[in-house]
Design a protein around this motif. Sequence first.
Motif, PDB file in Angstrom:
ATOM      1  N   GLU A 142      80.806  13.298 -18.382  1.00  0.00           N
ATOM      2  CA  GLU A 142      79.936  13.413 -18.602  1.00  0.00           C
ATOM      3  C   GLU A 142      79.432  12.437 -16.986  1.00  0.00           C
ATOM      4  O   GLU A 142      79.104  11.731 -16.677  1.00  0.00           O
ATOM      5  CB  GLU A 142      79.188  11.923 -19.470  1.00  0.00           C
ATOM      6  CG  GLU A 142      79.727  13.225 -20.911  1.00  0.00           C
ATOM      7  CD  GLU A 142      80.085  12.983 -21.739  1.00  0.00           C
ATOM      8  OE1 GLU A 142      80.940  13.884 -22.395  1.00  0.00           O
ATOM      9  OE2 GLU A 142      81.692  12.390 -21.961  1.00  0.00           O
ATOM     10  N   ASP A 143      80.520  12.021 -16.306  1.00  0.00           N
ATOM     11  CA  ASP A 143      80.408  11.086 -15.320  1.00  0.00           C
ATOM     12  C   ASP A 143      80.379  11.805 -14.140  1.00  0.00           C
ATOM     13  O   ASP A 143      80.608  13.023 -13.740  1.00  0.00           O
ATOM     14  CB  ASP A 143      81.851  10.375 -14.645  1.00  0.00           C
ATOM     15  CG  ASP A 143      82.322   9.482 -16.012  1.00  0.00           C
ATOM     16  OD1 ASP A 143      81.393   8.926 -16.315  1.00  0.00           O
ATOM     17  OD2 ASP A 143      83.256   8.598 -16.067  1.00  0.00           O
ATOM     18  N   SER A 144      79.086  11.635 -13.187  1.00  0.00           N
ATOM     19  CA  SER A 144      79.017  12.365 -11.773  1.00  0.00           C
ATOM     20  C   SER A 144      80.653  12.206 -10.530  1.00  0.00           C
ATOM     21  O   SER A 144      81.215  11.300 -10.820  1.00  0.00           O
ATOM     22  CB  SER A 144      78.333  11.441 -10.313  1.00  0.00           C
ATOM     23  OG  SER A 144      78.149  12.067  -9.554  1.00  0.00           O
ATOM     24  N   TYR A 242      71.675  20.420 -25.249  1.00  0.00           N
ATOM     25  CA  TYR A 242      71.329  20.258 -23.990  1.00  0.00           C
ATOM     26  C   TYR A 242      69.978  19.856 -23.404  1.00  0.00           C
ATOM     27  O   TYR A 242      69.263  20.607 -23.462  1.00  0.00           O
ATOM     28  CB  TYR A 242      72.148  21.415 -23.228  1.00  0.00           C
ATOM     29  CG  TYR A 242      71.828  21.121 -20.700  1.00  0.00           C
ATOM     30  CD1 TYR A 242      73.013  20.741 -20.396  1.00  0.00           C
ATOM     31  CD2 TYR A 242      70.819  21.667 -20.926  1.00  0.00           C
ATOM     32  CE1 TYR A 242      73.173  20.039 -19.626  1.00  0.00           C
ATOM     33  CE2 TYR A 242      70.576  21.581 -19.345  1.00  0.00           C
ATOM     34  CZ  TYR A 242      71.821  21.081 -18.742  1.00  0.00           C
ATOM     35  OH  TYR A 242      71.916  20.569 -17.430  1.00  0.00           O
ATOM     36  N   ASP A 243      69.609  19.179 -22.481  1.00  0.00           N
ATOM     37  CA  ASP A 243      69.172  18.916 -22.284  1.00  0.00           C
ATOM     38  C   ASP A 243      68.465  18.400 -20.336  1.00  0.00           C
ATOM     39  O   ASP A 243      69.239  17.435 -20.249  1.00  0.00           O
ATOM     40  CB  ASP A 243      67.952  17.019 -22.888  1.00  0.00           C
ATOM     41  CG  ASP A 243      67.090  15.889 -22.870  1.00  0.00           C
ATOM     42  OD1 ASP A 243      66.566  17.040 -21.549  1.00  0.00           O
ATOM     43  OD2 ASP A 243      66.791  14.671 -23.130  1.00  0.00           O
ATOM     44  N   LEU A 245      66.322  17.616 -18.812  1.00  0.00           N
ATOM     45  CA  LEU A 245      65.746  16.445 -18.299  1.00  0.00           C
ATOM     46  C   LEU A 245      67.078  15.102 -18.005  1.00  0.00           C
ATOM     47  O   LEU A 245      67.034  14.216 -17.224  1.00  0.00           O
ATOM     48  CB  LEU A 245      64.760  15.541 -18.862  1.00  0.00           C
ATOM     49  CG  LEU A 245      63.451  17.210 -18.671  1.00  0.00           C
ATOM     50  CD1 LEU A 245      62.503  16.741 -19.813  1.00  0.00           C
ATOM     51  CD2 LEU A 245      63.064  16.879 -17.419  1.00  0.00           C
ATOM     52  N   GLN A 246      68.233  15.297 -19.018  1.00  0.00           N
ATOM     53  CA  GLN A 246      69.239  14.363 -19.307  1.00  0.00           C
ATOM     54  C   GLN A 246      70.508  15.138 -18.931  1.00  0.00           C
ATOM     55  O   GLN A 246      71.247  14.977 -19.630  1.00  0.00           O
ATOM     56  CB  GLN A 246      68.856  13.219 -19.857  1.00  0.00           C
ATOM     57  CG  GLN A 246      67.446  12.778 -19.814  1.00  0.00           C
ATOM     58  CD  GLN A 246      67.879  11.521 -21.018  1.00  0.00           C
ATOM     59  OE1 GLN A 246      67.605  11.975 -21.403  1.00  0.00           O
ATOM     60  NE2 GLN A 246      67.915  10.085 -20.431  1.00  0.00           N
ATOM     61  N   PRO A 247      70.601  16.221 -17.441  1.00  0.00           N
ATOM     62  CA  PRO A 247      71.509  17.278 -17.743  1.00  0.00           C
ATOM     63  C   PRO A 247      73.321  16.160 -17.812  1.00  0.00           C
ATOM     64  O   PRO A 247      73.726  15.255 -17.566  1.00  0.00           O
ATOM     65  CB  PRO A 247      71.624  18.012 -15.864  1.00  0.00           C
ATOM     66  CG  PRO A 247      70.840  16.876 -15.450  1.00  0.00           C
ATOM     67  CD  PRO A 247      69.877  15.987 -16.304  1.00  0.00           C
ATOM     68  N   ASN A 248      73.344  17.419 -18.620  1.00  0.00           N
ATOM     69  CA  ASN A 248      74.833  16.635 -19.775  1.00  0.00           C
ATOM     70  C   ASN A 248      76.347  17.521 -18.449  1.00  0.00           C
ATOM     71  O   ASN A 248      76.039  18.579 -18.322  1.00  0.00           O
ATOM     72  CB  ASN A 248      75.087  16.649 -20.834  1.00  0.00           C
ATOM     73  CG  ASN A 248      77.060  16.427 -21.212  1.00  0.00           C
ATOM     74  OD1 ASN A 248      77.536  16.107 -20.101  1.00  0.00           O
ATOM     75  ND2 ASN A 248      77.292  16.729 -22.063  1.00  0.00           N
TER      76      ASN A 248
END
Length: 335
Positions: A142-144, A242-243, A245-248
Amino acid sequence: MRILVTGAAGFIGSHLSHRLTERGDEVLGFDNLNNYYDPALKQARLDRLLPVPGFSFVKGALEDRGTLERAFANFRPQRVVNLAAQAGVRYSLENPHAYIDSNIVGFTNVLEACRHGGVEHLVYASSSSVYGANRKLPFAVEDSVDHPVSLYAATKKANELMAHTYSHLFGLPTTGLRFFTVYGPWGRPDMALFLFTKNILEGRPIDVFNHGHHSRDFTYVDDIVEGVIRTLDRVPGPDPTYDPLQPNPGSSSAPYRVYNIGNHQPVQLLRYIEVLEDCLGRKAERNLLPMQPGDVPDTEADVEALRRDTGYQPSTPIETGVARFVEWYRSYHGV
């Protein structure tokens, strides 16, 4: 199933090919046996595979599109595991073009062959190196991962982006596996365990970077192979949670997944050396050096997503894994 494994003469690829044939799959190995490290070791791994029922082999490079396309056309794989790549962080500072050829051009050829060949699932090797300058531990999918510190890491991040594009545009199910430091019998000679063992047995000092203070999520090869097979058998679909607006970063509205595959038990390098010394019955002369360009101080895998989705559970402690490596090394080299 018919499974094409690229990098089949490599460390992980040869172990995986054995396991797949043991369970009854038909495996086509694809490898160029290049000289990044001793080709004799790659040939020795391959020589163990060639007599195995259900295994066949094509010699070729990923960037050789014609040879790769013919392999796909003749074998018609149902699933593909892409482990072939130009590996190594430090070598990417010396020969960047090798990484573009194999990891970018070559991976494009794999994606195209999978797309046009109707492949059910592509599993491909990414790397813990994509976490680059990140300092939050453990590393989670989930991290960048937008701050790579080597070209090798950048090409692996690029592979994930390219795979997502093909999953989105063409519905090709893809799963990327971010491998954390893999070790074990038949391992790579450019990796620390091999180099340390060789030098200690020859009575030469070992180079210990970052004064031995960094830690690695050392993962035994059998645990890695188990995770690869569990992943291969689980074809991803669109993530219903999966959202946009708040992408994983680990999933998608496309049939796409990325997982960490590690031990989730980081070990300091100095402890790793102690275990090796115990197995060899010899002490190492340590040449303490600063951290190398492109290296990161610590790695630790958050494997919860892989455990949740596949039941992955690494189980080999370093004391067991290092002992098995030393047993293999002594047998292979006759020392």
